[in-house]
Write an enzyme that holds these catalytic residues in place. Structure first.
Site, PDB file in Angstrom:
ATOM      1  N   HIS A 259       0.632  -1.398  -0.053  1.00  0.00           N
ATOM      2  CA  HIS A 259      -0.166  -0.358   0.107  1.00  0.00           C
ATOM      3  C   HIS A 259       0.963   1.188  -0.064  1.00  0.00           C
ATOM      4  CE1 HIS A 259      -3.139   2.632   1.206  1.00  0.00           C
ATOM      5  NE2 HIS A 259      -4.046   1.851   0.806  1.00  0.00           N
ATOM      6  N   ASP A 314      -7.932  -5.160  -0.003  1.00  0.00           N
ATOM      7  CA  ASP A 314      -8.543  -6.149  -1.134  1.00  0.00           C
ATOM      8  C   ASP A 314      -8.012  -7.518  -0.644  1.00  0.00           C
ATOM      9  OD1 ASP A 314      -9.471  -4.077  -2.562  1.00  0.00           O
ATOM     10  OD2 ASP A 314      -7.671  -3.639  -3.630  1.00  0.00           O
TER      11      ASP A 314
HETATM   12  C1  LIG Z   1      -7.528  -0.061  -2.471  1.00  0.00           C
HETATM   13  C2  LIG Z   1      -6.259  -0.287  -2.794  1.00  0.00           C
HETATM   14  O1  LIG Z   1      -5.786   0.454  -3.894  1.00  0.00           O
HETATM   15  S1  LIG Z   1      -4.935  -0.900  -2.094  1.00  0.00           S
HETATM   16  C3  LIG Z   1      -3.712  -1.496  -3.151  1.00  0.00           C
HETATM   17  C4  LIG Z   1      -4.227  -2.401  -4.190  1.00  0.00           C
HETATM   18  N1  LIG Z   1      -3.175  -3.042  -5.055  1.00  0.00           N
HETATM   19  C5  LIG Z   1      -2.595  -4.227  -4.832  1.00  0.00           C
HETATM   20  O2  LIG Z   1      -2.940  -4.847  -3.807  1.00  0.00           O
HETATM   21  C6  LIG Z   1      -1.735  -4.623  -5.802  1.00  0.00           C
HETATM   22  C7  LIG Z   1      -0.415  -5.222  -5.532  1.00  0.00           C
HETATM   23  N2  LIG Z   1       0.351  -3.989  -4.453  1.00  0.00           N
HETATM   24  C8  LIG Z   1       1.247  -3.180  -5.259  1.00  0.00           C
HETATM   25  O3  LIG Z   1       1.250  -3.221  -6.536  1.00  0.00           O
HETATM   26  C9  LIG Z   1       1.532  -2.035  -4.715  1.00  0.00           C
HETATM   27  O4  LIG Z   1       2.146  -2.363  -3.310  1.00  0.00           O
HETATM   28  C10 LIG Z   1       0.847  -0.601  -4.564  1.00  0.00           C
HETATM   29  C11 LIG Z   1       0.776  -0.208  -6.092  1.00  0.00           C
HETATM   30  C12 LIG Z   1      -0.400  -0.896  -4.173  1.00  0.00           C
HETATM   31  C13 LIG Z   1       1.602   0.392  -3.942  1.00  0.00           C
HETATM   32  O5  LIG Z   1       2.823   0.264  -4.247  1.00  0.00           O
HETATM   33  P1  LIG Z   1       3.848   1.637  -4.228  1.00  0.00           P
HETATM   34  O6  LIG Z   1       3.810   2.546  -3.092  1.00  0.00           O
HETATM   35  O7  LIG Z   1       4.106   2.200  -5.392  1.00  0.00           O
HETATM   36  O8  LIG Z   1       5.109   0.825  -3.778  1.00  0.00           O
HETATM   37  P2  LIG Z   1       6.130   0.246  -5.142  1.00  0.00           P
HETATM   38  O9  LIG Z   1       5.511  -0.432  -6.222  1.00  0.00           O
HETATM   39  O10 LIG Z   1       7.380   1.171  -5.279  1.00  0.00           O
HETATM   40  O11 LIG Z   1       6.734  -1.228  -4.331  1.00  0.00           O
HETATM   41  C14 LIG Z   1       7.693  -0.829  -3.266  1.00  0.00           C
HETATM   42  C15 LIG Z   1       8.484  -2.313  -2.919  1.00  0.00           C
HETATM   43  O12 LIG Z   1       7.503  -3.199  -2.476  1.00  0.00           O
HETATM   44  C16 LIG Z   1       7.418  -4.242  -3.652  1.00  0.00           C
HETATM   45  N3  LIG Z   1       5.845  -4.757  -3.331  1.00  0.00           N
HETATM   46  C17 LIG Z   1       4.992  -3.744  -3.452  1.00  0.00           C
HETATM   47  N4  LIG Z   1       3.901  -4.519  -3.538  1.00  0.00           N
HETATM   48  C18 LIG Z   1       3.985  -5.752  -3.541  1.00  0.00           C
HETATM   49  C19 LIG Z   1       3.484  -6.909  -3.574  1.00  0.00           C
HETATM   50  N5  LIG Z   1       2.028  -7.045  -3.705  1.00  0.00           N
HETATM   51  N6  LIG Z   1       4.126  -8.234  -3.809  1.00  0.00           N
HETATM   52  C20 LIG Z   1       5.291  -7.996  -3.757  1.00  0.00           C
HETATM   53  N7  LIG Z   1       6.147  -6.905  -3.616  1.00  0.00           N
HETATM   54  C21 LIG Z   1       5.619  -5.957  -3.460  1.00  0.00           C
HETATM   55  C22 LIG Z   1       7.945  -3.828  -4.760  1.00  0.00           C
HETATM   56  O13 LIG Z   1       8.232  -4.763  -5.630  1.00  0.00           O
HETATM   57  C23 LIG Z   1       8.927  -2.782  -4.307  1.00  0.00           C
HETATM   58  O14 LIG Z   1      10.192  -3.629  -3.918  1.00  0.00           O
HETATM   59  P3  LIG Z   1      11.644  -3.119  -4.704  1.00  0.00           P
HETATM   60  O15 LIG Z   1      11.711  -1.744  -3.499  1.00  0.00           O
HETATM   61  O16 LIG Z   1      12.580  -4.216  -3.936  1.00  0.00           O
HETATM   62  O17 LIG Z   1      11.442  -2.817  -5.707  1.00  0.00           O
HETATM   63  O1  LIG Z   2      -5.626   4.695  -0.400  1.00  0.00           O
HETATM   64  C1  LIG Z   2      -5.000   4.097  -1.265  1.00  0.00           C
HETATM   65  O2  LIG Z   2      -3.895   4.307  -1.956  1.00  0.00           O
HETATM   66  C2  LIG Z   2      -5.833   2.999  -1.860  1.00  0.00           C
HETATM   67  C3  LIG Z   2      -7.158   2.934  -1.563  1.00  0.00           C
HETATM   68  O3  LIG Z   2      -7.934   3.539  -1.996  1.00  0.00           O
HETATM   69  C4  LIG Z   2      -7.621   2.210  -0.108  1.00  0.00           C
HETATM   70  O4  LIG Z   2      -6.805   1.556   0.411  1.00  0.00           O
HETATM   71  O5  LIG Z   2      -8.738   2.027   0.079  1.00  0.00           O
END
Ligand SMILES: CC(=O)SCCNC(=O)CCNC(=O)[C@H](O)C(C)(C)COP(=O)(O)OP(=O)(O)OC[C@H]1O[C@@H](n2cnc3c(N)ncnc32)[C@H](O)[C@@H]1OP(=O)(O)O
Ligand SMILES: O=C([O-])CC(=O)C(=O)O
EC number: 2.3.3.16
Length: 377
Positions: A259, A314
């Site tokens: 997140h 999620d």
């Molecule tokens: C309601 C919502 O929107 S909640 C979020 C829902 N999305 C997901 O669950 C999708 C999976 N999660 C992700 O892709 C990410 O955690 C995000 C997009 C939600 C947030 O990511 P960001 O803040 O942009 O962090 P970023 O993508 O730069 O990740 C940081 C590090 O954590 C790792 N990481 C982040 N999420 C995950 C994951 N789900 N699984 C494995 N590794 C992960 C990345 O590979 C990265 O590692 P590195 O620094 O070694 O390259």
């Molecule tokens: O806050 C965020 O980045 C993602 C989101 O909508 C949630 O977690 O409900």
């Protein structure tokens, strides 16, 4: 003018808001000061909408009026329902169909001209469940069910989806899920709605944009991805821990983990996990609970949680919806059905002291390219 680049606007403050606060270090979420755990336990989605839109939890009388006001707006024009059927017949995805239908709703909103965001927003919020239930029924070859004004927002959706009044456990569970998803600071879809609202575009545009942004797999789309992953684990015949170890070795991102703001487990994931546990205890069906908790504890052992990559909202929501018999590709539209409340609240709040949102990109293209007329290129 600063030239510092903040990729993904990470950590950048762009507005003040009284609506919700996410403390990502300790895993705490409040709506206007009220802890999400208390709201999940004690407040209906309509109470939460009142809180977000009107600034306070309603009295009983205010709630009755507010519920009646929303219930009176649930009916959707036949032309829109006909389009929804066309989209279902064409095999459109529910989130895309919802986006199209919300955009189309504005054509039939006779009162839209010059009315406030909250009045228009209430109509959209009231109609989204009707659109979505009609879409699902059309896919099943069934006629749409008319909304029942005597049922709650949550109960009426389940009724329109199935044609049967939900039992108390299903209604309460679904209502709690709506409360949990209603608002979350300036997440990507809320920010999208705000950018659109900051141009003084109508609220249909903000909500349509919000739905588009929410649909992506890095945002709301992850709840469906989690359930697809659980099915993939099941089909692989592997133990969930073995499966997730292989997935990590192949550098796969685990949906429902990580997140932008939370560095610890999302409080909503904790609440949904508890609900899943209750549902599994009463049904005896423990498969998704076992898979999700095994994956979570393996990723914790692997050090992911320590690195701040923990379960988000999620991760457990889909398993809860699955226990209620809801099809997988409705999970993200259901998220939209709830988050629309937050989009509208933020646009309303922001426009009271509006400033066009317009950041900059650092230009990295050539400075002086020589123009060559088309026939000479
Ligand atoms: C309601 C919502 O929107 S909640 C979020 C829902 N999305 C997901 O669950 C999708 C999976 N999660 C992700 O892709 C990410 O955690 C995000 C997009 C939600 C947030 O990511 P960001 O803040 O942009 O962090 P970023 O993508 O730069 O990740 C940081 C590090 O954590 C790792 N990481 C982040 N999420 C995950 C994951 N789900 N699984 C494995 N590794 C992960 C990345 O590979 C990265 O590692 P590195 O620094 O070694 O390259
Ligand atoms: O806050 C965020 O980045 C993602 C989101 O909508 C949630 O977690 O409900």
């Amino acid at each position: 003018m600063s030239n510092e680049l903040k990729r993904g606007l990470e950590g950048v403050l762009v507005a003040e808001s009284e609506l919700s606060h996410v403390d990502g270090e300790v895993g705490k979420l409040v709506y206007r000061g009220y802890d999400i755990e208390e709201l999940a336990r004690g407040a209906s989605y309509e109470e939460v909408l009142h809180l977000l839109w009107h600034g306070s939890l309603p009295t009983r009388a205010e709630l009755d009026d507010f519920r009646a006001e929303l219930a009176a707006e649930r009916a959707v024009d036949d032309e829109v329902l006909s389009t929804v059927r066309t989209l279902a017949d064409a095999g459109d995805r529910p989130m895309a169909a919802l986006r199209t239908a919300v955009s189309m709703l504005s054509a039939y909103d006779g009162d839209a001209e010059g009315e406030g965001v909250l009045a228009e927003g209430a109509r959209i919020t009231a109609k989204i469940p009707t659109v979505l239930a009609a879409f699902e029924r059309a896919r099943q070859g069934e006629a749409a069910v008319d909304p029942d004004p005597d049922l709650s927002h949550a109960g009426n959706f389940l009724y329109m989806l199935t044609g049967t009044e939900p039992d108390d456990v299903s209604e309460e569970t679904f209502d709690m899920a709506l409360t949990l998803h209603a608002d979350h600071g300036l997440n990507a879809s809320t920010f999208t709605a705000l950018v659109i609202g900051s141009t003084m575009a109508d609220v249909y545009s903000s909500v349509t944009g919000g739905i588009g942004a929410l649909s992506g797999s890095l945002h709301g789309g992850a709840n469906q991805d989690v359930m697809e992953m659980l099915h993939e684990v099941d089909a692989s015949g592997k133990d969930p821990v073995e499966w997730v170890r292989d997935a990590r070795e192949n550098d796969r991102r685990i949906p429902g983990f990580g997140h932008r703001v939370y560095k610890v487990k999302d409080p909503r994931a904790r609440i949904l996990e508890g609900k899943l546990r209750d549902l599994a205890d009463s049904s005896g069906d423990r498969k998704w609970l076992e898979y999700t908790t095994a994956i979570e504890s393996h990723l914790a052992d692997e050090g992911l949680v320590e690195k701040g990559i923990a379960p988000n909202v999620d991760f457990y929501s889909g398993s809860v919806y699955d226990a209620m018999g809801i099809p997988m590709d409705l999970y993200t539209p259901i998220f939209a059905m709830s988050r629309v409340g937050g989009w509208i609240a933020h646009v309303h709040e922001y426009q009271a002291d509006n400033r066009l949102i317009r950041p900059r990109a650092r230009y990295t293209g050539p400075e002086a390219a020589e123009f060559v007329p088309i026939d000479e290129r």
